[in-house]
Design a protein around this motif. Sequence first.
Motif, PDB file in Angstrom:
ATOM      1  N   VAL A 154       0.831  -1.205   0.000  1.00 15.41           N
ATOM      2  CA  VAL A 154       0.000   0.000   0.000  1.00 15.41           C
ATOM      3  C   VAL A 154       0.870   1.262   0.000  1.00 15.41           C
ATOM      4  O   VAL A 154       0.525   2.256  -0.631  1.00 15.41           O
ATOM      5  CB  VAL A 154      -0.967  -0.013   1.208  1.00 15.41           C
ATOM      6  CG1 VAL A 154      -1.559   1.348   1.478  1.00 15.41           C
ATOM      7  CG2 VAL A 154      -2.066  -1.037   0.979  1.00 15.41           C
ATOM      8  N   LEU A 155       2.003   1.218   0.688  1.00 15.94           N
ATOM      9  CA  LEU A 155       2.879   2.384   0.741  1.00 15.94           C
ATOM     10  C   LEU A 155       3.829   2.474  -0.449  1.00 15.94           C
ATOM     11  O   LEU A 155       4.048   3.556  -0.998  1.00 15.94           O
ATOM     12  CB  LEU A 155       3.697   2.379   2.033  1.00 15.94           C
ATOM     13  CG  LEU A 155       2.912   2.566   3.319  1.00 15.94           C
ATOM     14  CD1 LEU A 155       3.849   2.520   4.511  1.00 15.94           C
ATOM     15  CD2 LEU A 155       2.138   3.866   3.299  1.00 15.94           C
TER      16      LEU A 155
ATOM     17  N   TRP B 224       3.827   0.724  -3.524  1.00 15.02           N
ATOM     18  CA  TRP B 224       3.318   0.603  -4.893  1.00 15.02           C
ATOM     19  C   TRP B 224       3.070   1.968  -5.545  1.00 15.02           C
ATOM     20  O   TRP B 224       3.551   2.216  -6.650  1.00 15.02           O
ATOM     21  CB  TRP B 224       2.062  -0.257  -4.930  1.00 15.02           C
ATOM     22  CG  TRP B 224       1.691  -0.661  -6.306  1.00 15.02           C
ATOM     23  CD1 TRP B 224       0.874   0.001  -7.183  1.00 15.02           C
ATOM     24  CD2 TRP B 224       2.163  -1.802  -7.009  1.00 15.02           C
ATOM     25  NE1 TRP B 224       0.799  -0.671  -8.367  1.00 15.02           N
ATOM     26  CE2 TRP B 224       1.573  -1.783  -8.295  1.00 15.02           C
ATOM     27  CE3 TRP B 224       3.005  -2.851  -6.678  1.00 15.02           C
ATOM     28  CZ2 TRP B 224       1.815  -2.774  -9.243  1.00 15.02           C
ATOM     29  CZ3 TRP B 224       3.241  -3.841  -7.614  1.00 15.02           C
ATOM     30  CH2 TRP B 224       2.658  -3.785  -8.881  1.00 15.02           C
ATOM     31  N   PRO B 225       2.335   2.870  -4.893  1.00 17.37           N
ATOM     32  CA  PRO B 225       2.125   4.179  -5.531  1.00 17.37           C
ATOM     33  C   PRO B 225       3.438   4.939  -5.772  1.00 17.37           C
ATOM     34  O   PRO B 225       3.590   5.593  -6.801  1.00 17.37           O
ATOM     35  CB  PRO B 225       1.240   4.930  -4.530  1.00 17.37           C
ATOM     36  CG  PRO B 225       0.613   3.884  -3.703  1.00 17.37           C
ATOM     37  CD  PRO B 225       1.583   2.752  -3.649  1.00 17.37           C
ATOM     38  N   ALA B 226       4.361   4.840  -4.834  1.00 12.54           N
ATOM     39  CA  ALA B 226       5.655   5.520  -5.015  1.00 12.54           C
ATOM     40  C   ALA B 226       6.410   4.946  -6.203  1.00 12.54           C
ATOM     41  O   ALA B 226       7.001   5.689  -6.996  1.00 12.54           O
ATOM     42  CB  ALA B 226       6.493   5.402  -3.748  1.00 12.54           C
TER      43      ALA B 226
ATOM     44  N   GLN C 128       5.069   3.459  -8.788  1.00 14.56           N
ATOM     45  CA  GLN C 128       4.350   3.843 -10.006  1.00 14.56           C
ATOM     46  C   GLN C 128       4.638   5.289 -10.387  1.00 14.56           C
ATOM     47  O   GLN C 128       4.754   5.613 -11.575  1.00 14.56           O
ATOM     48  CB  GLN C 128       2.843   3.614  -9.833  1.00 14.56           C
ATOM     49  CG  GLN C 128       2.473   2.143  -9.699  1.00 14.56           C
ATOM     50  CD  GLN C 128       2.966   1.307 -10.862  1.00 14.56           C
ATOM     51  OE1 GLN C 128       2.616   1.558 -12.002  1.00 14.56           O
ATOM     52  NE2 GLN C 128       3.788   0.311 -10.569  1.00 14.56           N
ATOM     53  N   LEU C 129       4.763   6.154  -9.381  1.00 13.08           N
ATOM     54  CA  LEU C 129       5.120   7.547  -9.656  1.00 13.08           C
ATOM     55  C   LEU C 129       6.522   7.664 -10.253  1.00 13.08           C
ATOM     56  O   LEU C 129       6.804   8.587 -11.003  1.00 13.08           O
ATOM     57  CB  LEU C 129       5.041   8.387  -8.381  1.00 13.08           C
ATOM     58  CG  LEU C 129       3.650   8.784  -7.939  1.00 13.08           C
ATOM     59  CD1 LEU C 129       3.699   9.472  -6.578  1.00 13.08           C
ATOM     60  CD2 LEU C 129       2.979   9.679  -8.959  1.00 13.08           C
TER      61      LEU C 129
ATOM     62  N   ASP D 247       7.651   5.684 -12.363  1.00 13.02           N
ATOM     63  CA  ASP D 247       7.550   5.004 -13.662  1.00 13.02           C
ATOM     64  C   ASP D 247       8.185   3.617 -13.674  1.00 13.02           C
ATOM     65  O   ASP D 247       8.770   3.195 -14.673  1.00 13.02           O
ATOM     66  CB  ASP D 247       8.172   5.869 -14.782  1.00 13.02           C
ATOM     67  CG  ASP D 247       7.321   7.081 -15.097  1.00 13.02           C
ATOM     68  OD1 ASP D 247       6.087   6.986 -14.942  1.00 13.02           O
ATOM     69  OD2 ASP D 247       7.897   8.114 -15.488  1.00 13.02           O
TER      70      ASP D 247
ATOM     71  N   SER E 106       7.948  -3.178  -9.852  1.00 13.07           N
ATOM     72  CA  SER E 106       7.148  -2.841  -8.672  1.00 13.07           C
ATOM     73  C   SER E 106       6.903  -4.064  -7.792  1.00 13.07           C
ATOM     74  O   SER E 106       7.024  -3.986  -6.566  1.00 13.07           O
ATOM     75  CB  SER E 106       5.811  -2.229  -9.090  1.00 13.07           C
ATOM     76  OG  SER E 106       6.012  -1.003  -9.740  1.00 13.07           O
TER      77      SER E 106
END
Length: 142
Positions: free
Chosen positions: A94-95, A97-99, A101-102, A104, A110
């Motif tokens: 949760v912490l 994955w978005p980082a 993805q940001l 790239d 990932s």
Amino acid sequence: QGAIRRFATWGLMHGPVWGTAAAVIGGIPLAQMLDVPLTYPELVVLGAVAGLVSGPVLAVLVGLTCLAAEQVPRWILDAPDYVAVLTVVGFVAVLAWPALQLADASMGVSVVGVALIAAAPSVDAARTAPRLLHPGPDRPAS
């Protein structure tokens, strides 16, 4: 309350180690692959600080999840170590994955990144959660 306190103390004591290990095992390779402009010592310090901050939160979450799993009949679920590992991996995902993805990162990078970052706290959680839930004379709490 006693179990949650034991989990929080465990997270406070082990969090910086988890963060440092995550930085060395996962952060340095990810930084190289994603061209992140941080030096290795900066990544390690960042990991230790992140572990210090997030370690107790993660540990309390693991404790709460394990306590909830204790309410499930034993014939359905009798493995606090598995519950602890799944909680750690979910929290890291949760912490992180978005980082990622940001930054790239590809799907594969990932997934590997989350696995590498979650490795140290997952192993520690699997080994420690049963003892923190049910300390006794034959099972020390730390």
